[in-house]
Write a protein that holds these residues in place. Sequence first.
Motif, PDB file in Angstrom:
ATOM      1  N   VAL A 152       0.844  -1.198   0.000  1.00 16.84           N
ATOM      2  CA  VAL A 152       0.000   0.000   0.000  1.00 16.84           C
ATOM      3  C   VAL A 152       0.880   1.250   0.000  1.00 16.84           C
ATOM      4  CG1 VAL A 152      -1.715   1.327   1.289  1.00 16.84           C
ATOM      5  CG2 VAL A 152      -1.955  -1.150   1.089  1.00 16.84           C
ATOM      6  N   TRP A 153       1.950   1.227   0.793  1.00 18.27           N
ATOM      7  CA  TRP A 153       2.856   2.388   0.815  1.00 18.27           C
ATOM      8  C   TRP A 153       3.414   2.655  -0.578  1.00 18.27           C
ATOM      9  CZ3 TRP A 153       3.924   6.471   3.633  1.00 18.27           C
ATOM     10  CH2 TRP A 153       5.008   7.262   3.236  1.00 18.27           C
ATOM     11  N   ILE A 154       3.833   1.608  -1.274  1.00 14.60           N
ATOM     12  CA  ILE A 154       4.404   1.770  -2.620  1.00 14.60           C
ATOM     13  C   ILE A 154       3.383   2.405  -3.563  1.00 14.60           C
ATOM     14  CG2 ILE A 154       5.208   0.488  -4.649  1.00 14.60           C
ATOM     15  CD1 ILE A 154       6.616  -1.406  -2.651  1.00 14.60           C
ATOM     16  N   GLU A 155       2.121   2.000  -3.447  1.00 15.54           N
ATOM     17  CA  GLU A 155       1.075   2.623  -4.268  1.00 15.54           C
ATOM     18  C   GLU A 155       0.906   4.102  -3.932  1.00 15.54           C
ATOM     19  OE1 GLU A 155      -2.003  -1.087  -5.009  1.00 15.54           O
ATOM     20  OE2 GLU A 155      -2.553   0.491  -3.607  1.00 15.54           O
ATOM     21  N   LEU A 160       5.418  11.189   2.550  1.00 19.52           N
ATOM     22  CA  LEU A 160       4.276  11.847   1.929  1.00 19.52           C
ATOM     23  C   LEU A 160       3.736  12.893   2.887  1.00 19.52           C
ATOM     24  CD1 LEU A 160       2.306   8.804   0.508  1.00 19.52           C
ATOM     25  CD2 LEU A 160       3.307  10.643  -0.838  1.00 19.52           C
ATOM     26  N   GLU A 161       3.306  13.998   2.333  1.00 18.82           N
ATOM     27  CA  GLU A 161       2.627  14.995   3.151  1.00 18.82           C
ATOM     28  C   GLU A 161       1.410  14.299   3.767  1.00 18.82           C
ATOM     29  OE1 GLU A 161       0.848  19.481   2.680  1.00 18.82           O
ATOM     30  OE2 GLU A 161       1.885  18.562   0.993  1.00 18.82           O
ATOM     31  N   ALA A 162       1.179  14.506   5.040  1.00 21.85           N
ATOM     32  CA  ALA A 162       0.121  13.791   5.755  1.00 21.85           C
ATOM     33  C   ALA A 162      -1.236  13.946   5.068  1.00 21.85           C
ATOM     34  CB  ALA A 162       0.054  14.265   7.201  1.00 21.85           C
ATOM     35  N   GLU A 163      -1.566  15.154   4.674  1.00 22.07           N
ATOM     36  CA  GLU A 163      -2.847  15.395   4.013  1.00 22.07           C
ATOM     37  C   GLU A 163      -2.921  14.638   2.693  1.00 22.07           C
ATOM     38  OE1 GLU A 163      -5.470  19.151   2.366  1.00 22.07           O
ATOM     39  OE2 GLU A 163      -3.977  19.496   3.912  1.00 22.07           O
ATOM     40  N   GLN A 164      -1.823  14.622   1.956  1.00 19.16           N
ATOM     41  CA  GLN A 164      -1.775  13.921   0.683  1.00 19.16           C
ATOM     42  C   GLN A 164      -1.929  12.409   0.887  1.00 19.16           C
ATOM     43  OE1 GLN A 164       2.021  13.884  -1.472  1.00 19.16           O
ATOM     44  NE2 GLN A 164       0.904  14.700  -3.215  1.00 19.16           N
ATOM     45  N   LEU A 165      -1.309  11.869   1.910  1.00 16.79           N
ATOM     46  CA  LEU A 165      -1.426  10.453   2.218  1.00 16.79           C
ATOM     47  C   LEU A 165      -2.890  10.083   2.452  1.00 16.79           C
ATOM     48  CD1 LEU A 165       0.771   8.291   4.446  1.00 16.79           C
ATOM     49  CD2 LEU A 165      -1.658   8.350   4.875  1.00 16.79           C
ATOM     50  N   LEU A 166      -3.578  10.871   3.260  1.00 15.08           N
ATOM     51  CA  LEU A 166      -4.983  10.602   3.543  1.00 15.08           C
ATOM     52  C   LEU A 166      -5.845  10.743   2.295  1.00 15.08           C
ATOM     53  CD1 LEU A 166      -5.288  12.417   7.000  1.00 15.08           C
ATOM     54  CD2 LEU A 166      -5.122   9.949   6.589  1.00 15.08           C
ATOM     55  N   GLU A 167      -5.569  11.758   1.476  1.00 16.64           N
ATOM     56  CA  GLU A 167      -6.331  11.969   0.242  1.00 16.64           C
ATOM     57  C   GLU A 167      -6.125  10.831  -0.744  1.00 16.64           C
ATOM     58  OE1 GLU A 167      -5.193  15.753  -1.344  1.00 16.64           O
ATOM     59  OE2 GLU A 167      -6.265  16.864   0.196  1.00 16.64           O
ATOM     60  N   ARG A 168      -4.876  10.412  -0.919  1.00 18.58           N
ATOM     61  CA  ARG A 168      -4.592   9.331  -1.868  1.00 18.58           C
ATOM     62  C   ARG A 168      -5.232   8.024  -1.442  1.00 18.58           C
ATOM     63  NH1 ARG A 168       1.719  10.147  -3.759  1.00 18.58           N
ATOM     64  NH2 ARG A 168       1.341  12.106  -4.849  1.00 18.58           N
ATOM     65  N   LEU A 169      -5.166   7.720  -0.177  1.00 22.01           N
ATOM     66  CA  LEU A 169      -5.761   6.490   0.311  1.00 22.01           C
ATOM     67  C   LEU A 169      -7.280   6.529   0.130  1.00 22.01           C
ATOM     68  CD1 LEU A 169      -4.925   3.830   1.503  1.00 22.01           C
ATOM     69  CD2 LEU A 169      -5.107   4.830   3.761  1.00 22.01           C
ATOM     70  N   SER A 170      -7.881   7.666   0.416  1.00 18.54           N
ATOM     71  CA  SER A 170      -9.311   7.824   0.231  1.00 18.54           C
ATOM     72  C   SER A 170      -9.687   7.714  -1.242  1.00 18.54           C
ATOM     73  CB  SER A 170      -9.749   9.178   0.787  1.00 18.54           C
ATOM     74  OG  SER A 170     -11.095   9.412   0.497  1.00 18.54           O
ATOM     75  N   MET A 171      -8.894   8.340  -2.114  1.00 22.49           N
ATOM     76  CA  MET A 171      -9.175   8.300  -3.548  1.00 22.49           C
ATOM     77  C   MET A 171      -9.047   6.877  -4.075  1.00 22.49           C
ATOM     78  SD  MET A 171      -7.458  10.237  -6.794  1.00 22.49           S
ATOM     79  CE  MET A 171      -8.128  11.821  -6.343  1.00 22.49           C
ATOM     80  N   GLN A 172      -8.011   6.166  -3.665  1.00 27.06           N
ATOM     81  CA  GLN A 172      -7.843   4.792  -4.134  1.00 27.06           C
ATOM     82  C   GLN A 172      -9.010   3.929  -3.694  1.00 27.06           C
ATOM     83  OE1 GLN A 172      -4.018   3.252  -3.052  1.00 27.06           O
ATOM     84  NE2 GLN A 172      -2.963   4.415  -4.614  1.00 27.06           N
ATOM     85  N   SER A 173      -9.502   4.168  -2.513  1.00 26.38           N
ATOM     86  CA  SER A 173     -10.649   3.418  -2.012  1.00 26.38           C
ATOM     87  C   SER A 173     -11.887   3.714  -2.858  1.00 26.38           C
ATOM     88  CB  SER A 173     -10.899   3.770  -0.551  1.00 26.38           C
ATOM     89  OG  SER A 173     -12.024   3.092  -0.069  1.00 26.38           O
ATOM     90  N   ARG A 174     -12.112   4.992  -3.169  1.00 28.22           N
ATOM     91  CA  ARG A 174     -13.260   5.359  -4.010  1.00 28.22           C
ATOM     92  C   ARG A 174     -13.138   4.752  -5.392  1.00 28.22           C
ATOM     93  NH1 ARG A 174     -12.178  10.677  -2.254  1.00 28.22           N
ATOM     94  NH2 ARG A 174     -11.752  11.270  -4.406  1.00 28.22           N
TER      95      ARG A 174
END
Length: 136
Positions: free
Chosen positions: A64-67, A76-90
Motif C-alpha cells: 500500500v505504501w508503494i502505491e 508523503l505529506e500527511a494530508e496527501q497520504l490521507l487523500e490518496r488512500l481515500s481516492m484509491q478506495s473510491r
Amino acid sequence: QVREARKLLADGLANVGVESLRDALESWGAEWTGYVSEWDWPHMVRQLLEYTEEQLNDDALHGVWIELDHKKNGELEAEQLLERLSMQSRIQKTLGSSTVMDLLRSGETERTASVFTPGQTPGTGVTAPPGDALGR
C-alpha cells in the motif's frame, strides 16, 4: 492482498485527520514535519489504528505504501497520504474488479470520471486550478 489492505487502511483512516496523525507521531516522540515517512507508516498503522500483523501483514502494508508513494520519495505529506488512500478506495469501489485502463479502453469514461471530484487531477490527489492544462 494489497487490495484488502488498502480497504482496511482507508476504512481505518476515514475519520482520522492530519491533527490526529500529528498528535500520534508527537506522542511517540517523533518530530512533526507535516509528513509521514515510510519508516513512520508501519508504526502509525500498528499503533494508531491498532492493526495486528494477523489483520494486516507487513508485505501488504508495504504494498500500500508503494502505491501511495509512487514517486518513491520515502515520505508523503500527511494530508496527501490521507487523500490518496481515500481516492484509491473510491476508485476501487467504483471499478470493482475492473481497472481504470480497462474502462478507458471500453469507453466507459463516465464511470471513471465519477470517482474524481471536479477540479481534481486523477492519480495525484491534487486539485487543479480552473482552466488548467487539461482544458477544464
